[in-house]
Each structure stands twice: as C-alpha cells, then as structure tokens.
Design a protein around this motif. Structure first.
Motif, mmCIF file in Angstrom:
data_model
loop_
_atom_site.group_PDB
_atom_site.id
_atom_site.type_symbol
_atom_site.label_atom_id
_atom_site.label_comp_id
_atom_site.label_asym_id
_atom_site.label_seq_id
_atom_site.Cartn_x
_atom_site.Cartn_y
_atom_site.Cartn_z
ATOM 1 N N ASP A 462 0.831 -1.101 -0.070
ATOM 2 C CA ASP A 462 0.032 0.016 -0.111
ATOM 3 C C ASP A 462 0.822 1.297 -0.038
ATOM 4 O O ASP A 462 0.586 2.384 -0.829
ATOM 5 C CB ASP A 462 -0.875 0.081 1.005
ATOM 6 N N LEU A 463 1.939 1.215 0.700
ATOM 7 C CA LEU A 463 2.957 2.435 0.604
ATOM 8 C C LEU A 463 3.718 2.449 -0.642
ATOM 9 O O LEU A 463 3.450 3.660 -1.123
ATOM 10 C CB LEU A 463 3.914 2.110 1.641
ATOM 11 N N GLU A 516 -3.335 -15.480 21.246
ATOM 12 C CA GLU A 516 -3.400 -16.659 20.787
ATOM 13 C C GLU A 516 -4.844 -17.088 20.190
ATOM 14 O O GLU A 516 -5.888 -16.326 20.835
ATOM 15 C CB GLU A 516 -3.126 -17.810 21.864
ATOM 16 N N GLY A 517 -5.186 -17.799 19.407
ATOM 17 C CA GLY A 517 -6.620 -18.087 18.747
ATOM 18 C C GLY A 517 -6.446 -19.506 18.227
ATOM 19 O O GLY A 517 -5.564 -20.194 18.115
ATOM 20 N N PRO A 518 -7.587 -19.860 17.488
ATOM 21 C CA PRO A 518 -7.782 -21.118 16.669
ATOM 22 C C PRO A 518 -6.928 -21.154 15.420
ATOM 23 O O PRO A 518 -6.815 -22.172 14.831
ATOM 24 C CB PRO A 518 -9.234 -21.208 16.391
ATOM 25 N N GLN A 519 -6.382 -19.904 14.998
ATOM 26 C CA GLN A 519 -5.560 -19.776 13.676
ATOM 27 C C GLN A 519 -4.723 -19.144 13.611
ATOM 28 O O GLN A 519 -4.720 -18.042 14.095
ATOM 29 C CB GLN A 519 -6.892 -19.769 12.537
ATOM 30 N N MET A 520 -3.592 -19.463 12.779
ATOM 31 C CA MET A 520 -2.434 -18.365 13.030
ATOM 32 C C MET A 520 -2.963 -17.182 11.932
ATOM 33 O O MET A 520 -3.625 -17.547 10.836
ATOM 34 C CB MET A 520 -1.116 -18.832 12.393
ATOM 35 N N ALA A 521 -2.894 -15.864 12.253
ATOM 36 C CA ALA A 521 -2.934 -14.723 11.392
ATOM 37 C C ALA A 521 -1.881 -13.640 11.678
ATOM 38 O O ALA A 521 -1.179 -13.719 12.634
ATOM 39 C CB ALA A 521 -4.536 -14.312 11.730
ATOM 40 N N ALA A 522 -1.743 -12.899 10.795
ATOM 41 C CA ALA A 522 -0.822 -11.698 11.019
ATOM 42 C C ALA A 522 -1.214 -10.341 10.027
ATOM 43 O O ALA A 522 -1.977 -10.539 8.902
ATOM 44 C CB ALA A 522 0.499 -12.072 10.496
ATOM 45 N N GLY A 523 -0.693 -9.475 10.508
ATOM 46 C CA GLY A 523 -1.044 -8.235 9.755
ATOM 47 C C GLY A 523 0.085 -7.011 10.380
ATOM 48 O O GLY A 523 0.407 -7.232 11.441
ATOM 49 N N PHE A 524 -0.025 -5.922 9.487
ATOM 50 C CA PHE A 524 0.902 -4.759 9.934
ATOM 51 C C PHE A 524 0.218 -3.613 9.582
ATOM 52 O O PHE A 524 -0.446 -3.489 8.438
ATOM 53 C CB PHE A 524 2.212 -5.309 9.175
ATOM 54 N N THR A 525 0.484 -2.661 10.743
ATOM 55 C CA THR A 525 0.303 -1.115 10.558
ATOM 56 C C THR A 525 1.555 -0.598 9.896
ATOM 57 O O THR A 525 2.519 -0.594 10.790
ATOM 58 C CB THR A 525 -0.298 -0.518 11.779
ATOM 59 N N VAL A 526 1.532 0.039 8.803
ATOM 60 C CA VAL A 526 2.851 0.357 8.175
ATOM 61 C C VAL A 526 2.771 1.881 8.102
ATOM 62 O O VAL A 526 1.773 2.591 7.704
ATOM 63 C CB VAL A 526 3.179 -0.368 6.848
ATOM 64 N N ASN A 527 3.939 2.618 8.293
ATOM 65 C CA ASN A 527 3.967 3.914 8.388
ATOM 66 C C ASN A 527 5.031 4.228 6.989
ATOM 67 O O ASN A 527 6.172 3.694 7.113
ATOM 68 C CB ASN A 527 4.532 4.783 9.408
ATOM 69 N N GLY A 528 4.761 5.309 6.441
ATOM 70 C CA GLY A 528 5.650 5.782 5.289
ATOM 71 C C GLY A 528 5.763 7.286 5.441
ATOM 72 O O GLY A 528 4.947 7.817 5.482
#
Length: 724
Positions: A462-463, A516-528
């Motif tokens: 997105d950046l 922790e939860g039933p499924q691995m997930a990931a995300g990032f807030t990115v600054n540019g």
C-alpha cells in the motif's frame, strides 16, 4: 488452517519414499499432541522406479512425482519448502537455506544421497552431470535435449540405475527420431551383482539400441577433461550414475556418520549419537550394509512410522529386518522390462513391463487419488484457552521470540520494540506527509516464516502504491492454540520472516500485539513518508496513458485450490508462492522518477475491481487487452475445473461496469475478478513513456507488462472498462 493444539514438533527432513509413506501412516492414526512438519527444497518428489519411464516418454511428470503440497495438506502436515543446511542435535535446531531456523523435538531424515564424485576430484568437468539428486535431474535433462538436438552422451556407471537410464535415453531418441550416440561405461562388468541371465538380456537390449558398452574402464578427470582408460572420452555430455555418498548436509551436523558421510543408525533406525533422530533410505548407514535401493526405503517406512510413534509415546521400539531377497524389475528402454529375484532365473519382455507398470502405478496412486483424509491429532483435553486480554501469548514465549530479532532502526524512533514501553514513539518531520496503512488476514499456509514474509510484503504494498518510503511498522499476530514452546517457535519464525522483508524495505519494526487463537494470522500497520508533490493516487489517469501490470494474477484461485485438495498442483502453488514473495519495492523504485499519473496495488478486489477504482477516481475509461494480462501457471485450468475464490462472486460485480463480446472466455473473466494476495502494482504512465517505463522496470528485475490503454470517458456509455 485450523488445527488441534500440539505440544511436540516432529520434523521430517526430505521427501523420499520412506517419508511419503510415513506421512500416510501417521495421518491414518495421528499421534496425539504431535505437530508434523515436512521440509523439502522441492514441491515434487520423484519416484525413482518410474524415472527411466519419464525420460523415455512413457509417463508424464505428474505421473512420476509425489506432489508434496497435496500430500501435506491431506495428512495435516506443515510443509516448509527449503533445504536444510545444518543440523544441531544438541539444541534440536535446523538451519535452512532461506536464512531461517527450525526447531524440533523429534527428527527424521530421508534426504537421499549424492553421487560419489571422488574419481573426478570433486571438480566437475563442464560436460559431467550427476543423475542424483533425481529431483532436479529431469529439468537438467530437458534443457540438455533442447540445447543439443544431435549429440553424443555417455553414462558412467553400469549398475541398475545407469543401465536403465541409458536405455531410456535411447528410447527417447528413437521416439523423437533424434540421432544420439550413446555409451555405457563400467568400472567392472554390466550390472554387477545380478545373475548372468539378467546381464545377457540387458546386453541384448543395449545391442538393439546400438549402445556401445565399455567394461573395465577407468574414468578420470585430467585438467578438466574426462578421460577413459587414458584416452579423452568422446561425449558431449557425461551422466554420472556411479556409487553414492552422504549429502553435504551431514558434514554440517553433529550426527555420527560413517566414512562415506551416511548417518549411522541402529536396527531401530535411530541415530547412534541421538535417540531423538531417525534416518531411513539412502542417507542411512544400517548396521548391516544395504544396497542403496528404493525397495529398502519403501520397506523401512512401516518400521519408521511405528518407531517414531513408540519413541514419542515412550513405548518399546521394533527392529527393522531387511529382506534378504527382493524382486528386481529393470526398465529396458521401450515398454519392455527384465525381472529377477535372486538365483539365476530371469524373465523379460512386454508382459514384464506391464507387470512393473501396474506395481509402479499402484504405488503412486497412494499419493494421487488415494490420499488419506484424516482428522488432525487430538490435543490435550485439559488445555483451556482464554479470551479477552487473557488470550495474550505468554510473556516468556513473546520475550524469547522477540529477543532474536534485529530490526533495522530508522532515525526518529525514540521507543521501539527494544524499549518495552507501552507504545512506540516516533519523531516525524514537519515537511513530510505521513502515509499509513493496515492489513491483516488469516494464514493461508501453515509455514510461519514464509507467511510472515508475505504478510509484511502485502502490507508494505500500500505504501509503494502511493510512492511512499516505508519507515516503521507495528505487528498484529495471532498464534494457534499450542504449547507455549511451540508458540514461541512459530512466533520466532513468523517474525523472522516479517523482519527480513521489513529490513529489506528499510522499515523498522517498532512494536505490536500478539494473542492466541484457533488459527495463525498476521497483519501490519505500516508508516511511510512522502513529499506532497510526489505522491501517487488512483486519480490522475489521463487518456492516452498505458496501463502497466507488474505481477501475474490468479493467486486467489491457486490458494482456493488448496481447499480442494485433489485439485491442487504443487508446481502451480510453488510458482504462486514465489510470486507472492516478490516485493513491489523494486517496481516503485524503478518508476519513482518517471511520470506516473495513477497507481494502485492489486489485492482483494481483483484486477477489474482496482481498475474500476482508477476509472471512477480519474473519470476515465480503460481498454483492457486480455491476451496481454499475465496469469499464474494453471489458473485457467483450475477455474475450468470449478475452482474459484469465495470472494470472486462478489468481485464479479465489477463486470457491471465492463463491456465485452462473446469471444472472451468466462474463465478469463473469472481470473480478472480473482482476489489477489501480495499482488502487483498497476501504473498509468503517459504513452510516450511506455518503453522507458518497461525498460526501467526490467532493469530493476520487474517483469512489467503493458495490458491496456486509458480512454476518454464516454458519458453516454455506462461501461468504464472495455475488455478485448
């Protein structure tokens, strides 16, 4: 990707015959609390018994290779596509060639062997090609036959493998009507260890194909030239099919090995130096030396599966008893084979080939249309999982995982991931624009390192789409319900992958949140950061602009195929994941100083959806050339087989803004609406700058493709995109 909680990691290194069968056996009766991972550098594993038939042209690649992606999905096994470069059994840790580490509680090795090149002094002349490892031989063979339409070839090694190989190549030449001068070279006799009747029958096949056989011939390397009995060997290519030795990995391990570099094991298939390490197949040195033959690897699988289960559960182990005699079926070029089983009797001919073909196909069906579909291993019934703030990953696991990270530190960061403060503190220049974005999604693969890389790249995109320079990022991670030790391992791998890509982008990880939860997930807030006059937007596209796309589309279809199991193809999925790992940073850098009227990245709305956004924001229309749109391998085949992403139906609303004739295949329209993960960038550049823009992209390693033109918006026409 939802799995039951686990407290132990069993890692299988290598996709050999033993491990493929072990995965089936463990899937049929999972070990409670055990998470199984397979590590292999290739998504396909060759079945050695059918390799000569593949070379001869009797079989296709898919018929002769186990698709490890499909096998792992069916057996609830994590798949890590990488090569192991070192083993530290003291710390129970593997070093991988992607720079990451993988920890285990129990380890099994089935990595095959490598040709013994000692007669050549380990400095290969250019024309020498080792047949092993067989996983990469077919690709090397195809390249050679394409580059050498008429050539001479010698096979060194007249054992079963070398003899079958030279006959298969001869049959290929006969079918393709290509003149090939072939030789088979032995340091002793033809097929040593086989009965005289078998040698006579196979010699007759060599004679029938006009293959020259040289026995009692010493092959050496003199000054980079292959010498046979003191004379230069007249061959454009030399295939090395002689004896084998242990692969280089074991030189970088602390396991006890024999003089040839094979892992020493006892009769329970356990390493002499570590009872938590098992080995099978060609890489293992059994107490009673065994020939390096696939039949032993297949028979060892049942003992290996039984003993892995027994060792993990603290039960007595069973010794492996190798068979004293076994059926040998030798391919003889055409649809012809020779059979023997000890003694002096042998049979040959087309009937034996059909017998061998039935046996081989029956073996491969275990990994094609007879894959097991079993539930994952049971978790500990007493394990409870909290919600709310109680769902946070434990501080010990979190601290241990983060301590190994080495994020790049950009100027202006006063408090980051190393400060343990409640929030990050960043100084921001007054004359710069802050560009910020957030992405988060569940894992579509259960390999944390690769998923961490893709999640970071997807967020950074997105950046890049706005011509902003990445500065800092916050992570938001969900880990599966497993033992804290396993959670720490997953978090280390996931964040190691993410930080690898963030560091490549010059972006500092400043903190985050992990639950922790039933499924691995990931995300990032990115600054540019960006200057106001250099920002790119979706608005600004101008009639006459050329539309350039930087990545092929179809990842949504490919990832959906994973959910269909049998419709997945490992080669296609492997290409897709490699594409997802391509950063959009080089594309942004290539055109940062080029006139760009509009830009966006292709993600969840699909190519048409994002092009429609440009049309709406810029008040223009677009002419899209479908023939120019790059597609990931197998995308159209999967769509025609009924595979689509669940989001595709919603994305097809973009077709309401499109005009196309009946010649456009509906499968292509579906591909144009396919939601993308870590998709490419779309640039609208002035037509006169098209050639320069494509050249700049190519110089930066980006395969940009012109896929259409920007048109004047006709207010009388409801369509915004004209699909041709």
């Amino acid at each position: 990707m939802m799995t039951s909680a686990a407290n132990l990691d069993l890692v299988l290194v290598g996709g050999g015959h033993s491990h493929c069968l072990v995965l089936r056996m463990l899937a049929m009766a999972p070990i409670p609390g055990v998470r199984v991972t397979l590590v292999s550098p290739e998504p396909l594993s060759a079945y050695s018994g059918m390799l000569p038939g593949l070379i001869a042209g009797h079989y296709s690649l898919e018929e002769t290779h186990v698709d490890l992606y499909r096998l792992c999905l069916a057996t609830h096994t994590r798949f890590v596509q990488a090569a192991v470069t070192a083993i530290n059994s003291q710390q129970r840790r593997l070093e991988l060639n992607d720079g990451s580490q993988l920890e285990y509680d129990w380890l099994s090795l089935d990595v095959g062997a490598t040709p013994d090149l000692s007669p050549l002094g380990y400095s290969l002349p250019k024309q020498v090609v080792p047949v092993k490892p067989v996983s990469g031989f077919y690709a090397r063979w195809q390249q050679w036959v394409n580059d050498n339409p008429s050539a001479s070839l010698a096979v060194v090694g007249a054992g079963a493998g070398g003899t079958e190989m030279v006959l298969a190549i001869a049959e290929y030449g006969r079918q393709q009507q290509r003149p090939l001068s072939l030789s088979l070279i032995s340091g002793s006799i033809l097929l040593p260890g086989y009965a005289a009747s078998v040698r006579r029958k196979m010699q007759a096949r060599l004679d029938d194909y006009g293959i020259r056989f040289l026995e009692n011939t010493l092959v050496e390397n003199q000054g980079g030239q292959v010498i046979a009995n003191g004379q230069p060997l007249d061959a454009d290519q030399v295939l090395w099919c002689t004896g084998v030795r242990g692969i280089p990995l074991f030189a970088n391990s602390d396991l006890n090995c024999d003089k040839k570099g094979f892992v020493k094991i006892n009769d329970t298939l356990q390493s002499h130096s570590d009872a938590r390490v098992f080995a099978a197949g060609d890489c293992a040195a059994f107490p009673q030396p065994l020939p390096k033959a696939g039949v032993y690897a297949v028979r060892q699988a049942m003992t290996l599966a039984r003993n892995l289960r027994a060792a993990i559960q603290g039960q007595p182990l069973t010794p492996y008893r190798p068979q004293s005699r076994f059926l040998s079926l030798l391919s003889a070029g055409g649809k012809d084979a020779v059979a023997s089983r000890g003694g002096s009797l042998s049979l040959g001919g087309p009937l034996i080939w059909r017998w061998k073909d039935r046996i081989d196909r029956a073996f491969m069906r275990k990994f094609q249309d007879q894959l097991p579909r079993m539930a994952p291993a049971l978790s500990d019934p007493d394990t409870l999982h909290c919600a709310g703030c109680g769902a946070k990953v434990g501080s010990d696991a979190l601290g241990e995982a983060l301590s190994a990270l080495q994020p790049q530190i950009n100027p202006g960061i006063e408090a980051g991931v190393d400060a343990a403060d409640d929030a990050a503190v960043i100084q921001w220049p007054e004359n710069r624009k802050l560009v910020q974005s957030l992405d988060f999604f569940p894992a579509f693969i259960d390999e944390p390192y690769r998923f961490g890389r893709i999640a970071a790249l997807h967020s950074l995109s997105d950046l890049y789409a706005m011509n902003a320079t990445p500065h800092s990022a916050l992570a938001n991670i969900t880990l599966g319900w497993n033992h804290p030790r396993l959670q720490a391992r997953d978090l280390r791998r996931l964040m190691a992958g993410a930080v690898h890509e963030l560091n490549q982008a010059g972006c500092t990880l400043v903190g985050g949140h992990t639950i922790e939860g039933p499924q691995m997930a990931a995300g990032f807030t990115v600054n540019g950061g960006a200057d106001s006059d250099t920002l790119w937007h979706k608005k600004g596209a101008t009639p006459g602009d050329t539309i350039i796309l930087t990545k092929p589309i179809g990842s949504g279809v490919q990832l959906a195929a994973m959910m269909h199991g049998a419709k997945l193809r490992g080669r296609w999925l492997g290409s897709t994941l490699d594409t997802l790992l391509q950063s959009n940073g080089p594309a942004r850098d290539a055109l940062a100083s080029t006139p760009v009227h509009a830009c966006t990245d292709i993600t969840g709305f699909g190519l048409l959806g994002h092009l429609q956004e440009i049309c709406s924001q810029s008040q223009v229309a677009i002419a899209l050339e479908t023939a120019a749109v790059p597609l990931l391998p197998g995308t159209i085949d999967l769509i025609k087989d009924g595979v689509t992403s669940t989001l595709n139906e919603a994305n097809r609303s973009a077709l309401l803004h499109c005009a196309h004739d009946d010649t456009i295949d509906d499968a292509m329209l579906t591909a144009l609406c396919d939601p993308q993960t870590s998709g490419g960038l779309v640039f609208c550049v002035p037509g006169e700058h098209t050639s320069d823009a494509l050249q700049r992209l190519a110089m930066n390693g980006v395969n940009g493709v012109a896929i259409g033109k920007v048109l004047v918006k006709d207010e009388k026409n409801a369509a915004s995109i004209f699909i041709k």
